[in-house]
Scaffold this active site. Structure first.
Site, PDB file in Angstrom:
ATOM      1  N   GLU A  28      -0.003   3.071  -1.773  1.00 11.26           N
ATOM      2  CA  GLU A  28       0.014   3.687  -0.439  1.00 11.26           C
ATOM      3  C   GLU A  28      -0.821   2.878   0.543  1.00 11.26           C
ATOM      4  O   GLU A  28      -1.535   1.947   0.163  1.00 11.26           O
ATOM      5  CB  GLU A  28      -0.559   5.112  -0.533  1.00 11.26           C
ATOM      6  CG  GLU A  28      -2.011   5.128  -1.022  1.00 11.26           C
ATOM      7  CD  GLU A  28      -2.639   6.506  -1.137  1.00 11.26           C
ATOM      8  OE1 GLU A  28      -1.931   7.493  -1.372  1.00 11.26           O
ATOM      9  OE2 GLU A  28      -3.876   6.576  -0.976  1.00 11.26           O
ATOM     10  N   HIS A  41      -2.854   3.707   4.675  1.00 10.94           N
ATOM     11  CA  HIS A  41      -3.187   4.717   5.690  1.00 10.94           C
ATOM     12  C   HIS A  41      -4.258   4.155   6.603  1.00 10.94           C
ATOM     13  O   HIS A  41      -4.858   3.116   6.292  1.00 10.94           O
ATOM     14  CB  HIS A  41      -3.666   6.015   5.018  1.00 10.94           C
ATOM     15  CG  HIS A  41      -4.463   5.796   3.770  1.00 10.94           C
ATOM     16  ND1 HIS A  41      -5.702   5.210   3.796  1.00 10.94           N
ATOM     17  CD2 HIS A  41      -4.188   6.026   2.459  1.00 10.94           C
ATOM     18  CE1 HIS A  41      -6.158   5.119   2.550  1.00 10.94           C
ATOM     19  NE2 HIS A  41      -5.258   5.582   1.714  1.00 10.94           N
ATOM     20  N   CYS A  89     -14.708   7.604  -4.959  1.00 14.70           N
ATOM     21  CA  CYS A  89     -14.011   7.201  -3.732  1.00 14.70           C
ATOM     22  C   CYS A  89     -14.501   8.056  -2.575  1.00 14.70           C
ATOM     23  O   CYS A  89     -14.407   9.279  -2.617  1.00 14.70           O
ATOM     24  CB  CYS A  89     -12.502   7.345  -3.908  1.00 14.70           C
ATOM     25  SG  CYS A  89     -11.585   6.929  -2.419  1.00 14.70           S
ATOM     26  N   HIS A 133      -2.595  -0.372  -1.312  1.00 15.60           N
ATOM     27  CA  HIS A 133      -3.538  -0.360  -2.438  1.00 15.60           C
ATOM     28  C   HIS A 133      -3.034   0.518  -3.575  1.00 15.60           C
ATOM     29  O   HIS A 133      -2.337   1.511  -3.348  1.00 15.60           O
ATOM     30  CB  HIS A 133      -4.936   0.082  -1.993  1.00 15.60           C
ATOM     31  CG  HIS A 133      -4.977   1.432  -1.343  1.00 15.60           C
ATOM     32  ND1 HIS A 133      -4.605   1.627  -0.034  1.00 15.60           N
ATOM     33  CD2 HIS A 133      -5.346   2.656  -1.815  1.00 15.60           C
ATOM     34  CE1 HIS A 133      -4.750   2.910   0.269  1.00 15.60           C
ATOM     35  NE2 HIS A 133      -5.185   3.559  -0.797  1.00 15.60           N
ATOM     36  N   HIS A 148     -11.214   3.497   2.449  1.00 10.65           N
ATOM     37  CA  HIS A 148     -11.787   3.961   1.181  1.00 10.65           C
ATOM     38  C   HIS A 148     -12.975   3.079   0.821  1.00 10.65           C
ATOM     39  O   HIS A 148     -12.902   1.855   0.955  1.00 10.65           O
ATOM     40  CB  HIS A 148     -10.805   3.809   0.018  1.00 10.65           C
ATOM     41  CG  HIS A 148      -9.652   4.743   0.019  1.00 10.65           C
ATOM     42  ND1 HIS A 148      -9.755   6.082   0.233  1.00 10.65           N
ATOM     43  CD2 HIS A 148      -8.346   4.518  -0.241  1.00 10.65           C
ATOM     44  CE1 HIS A 148      -8.559   6.639   0.126  1.00 10.65           C
ATOM     45  NE2 HIS A 148      -7.678   5.709  -0.156  1.00 10.65           N
TER      46      HIS A 148
HETATM   47 MN    MN Z   1      -5.556   5.726  -0.536  1.00 10.96          MN
END
Ligand code: MN
Length: 147
Positions: A61, A63, A115, A101, A67
């Site tokens: 994914e 975004h 995370c 990632h 992270h």
């Molecule tokens: Mn992610």
């Protein structure tokens, strides 16, 4: 009521629910669990622990939100922005906005990581078949995908 100290045992923290990684069927993933360690009204970020069983993987994914990842258990690989990296205990991984990632527990053992994310965050995007194919043009990524 949960006290200020929650004990750790075998990669599980007391008074902390062992959750599904995501809603089943919302995106591809395998053999991965989630524990939300910190989510406090005064903090604008959330710290989670994800763990994949051997052979498991997170969703591929991207975004806008970032992270900050700390590998806490085991060894495996991650694909970040079209490059594949071996990762192991105590390695730090930063995932910048709109960067593809994925993590894979592909070293025959579990892979667990902390995370940190914003509490308010955008919804992950999944690759189109064309985007997936473009990533897999790198032979290392193709191998990482298991293709
Ligand atoms: Mn992610």
């Amino acid at each position: 009521m949960t006290g200020p100290v929650r004990r750790f045992s075998e990669f599980h923290w007391e008074d902390t629910d062992l959750l599904a990684y995501k809603e089943e069927g919302s995106a591809p993933f395998k053999a991965i669990t989630r524990q939300v360690l910190f989510h406090h009204r005064e903090l604008k970020s959330e710290l989670r622990y994800f763990e994949m069983a051997a052979g498991g993987y997170s969703t591929l994914e991207r975004h806008q939100h970032v992270h900050a990842v700390l590998i806490l258990r085991g060894e495996g690989q991650c694909m970040i922005g079209g490059e594949v990296f071996d990762v192991g205990e105590n390695d730090l991984v930063t995932i910048e906005p709109m960067t593809w990632h994925q993590f894979r527990a592909n070293a025959g053992e579990p892979l667990g990581f902390l995370c940190m994310v914003n509490v308010e965050r955008d919804k992950p995007q999944l690759p189109t078949p064309v985007e997936h194919k473009a990533l897999a043009e790198n032979p290392a990524v193709k191998k990482f995908f298991g293709e």
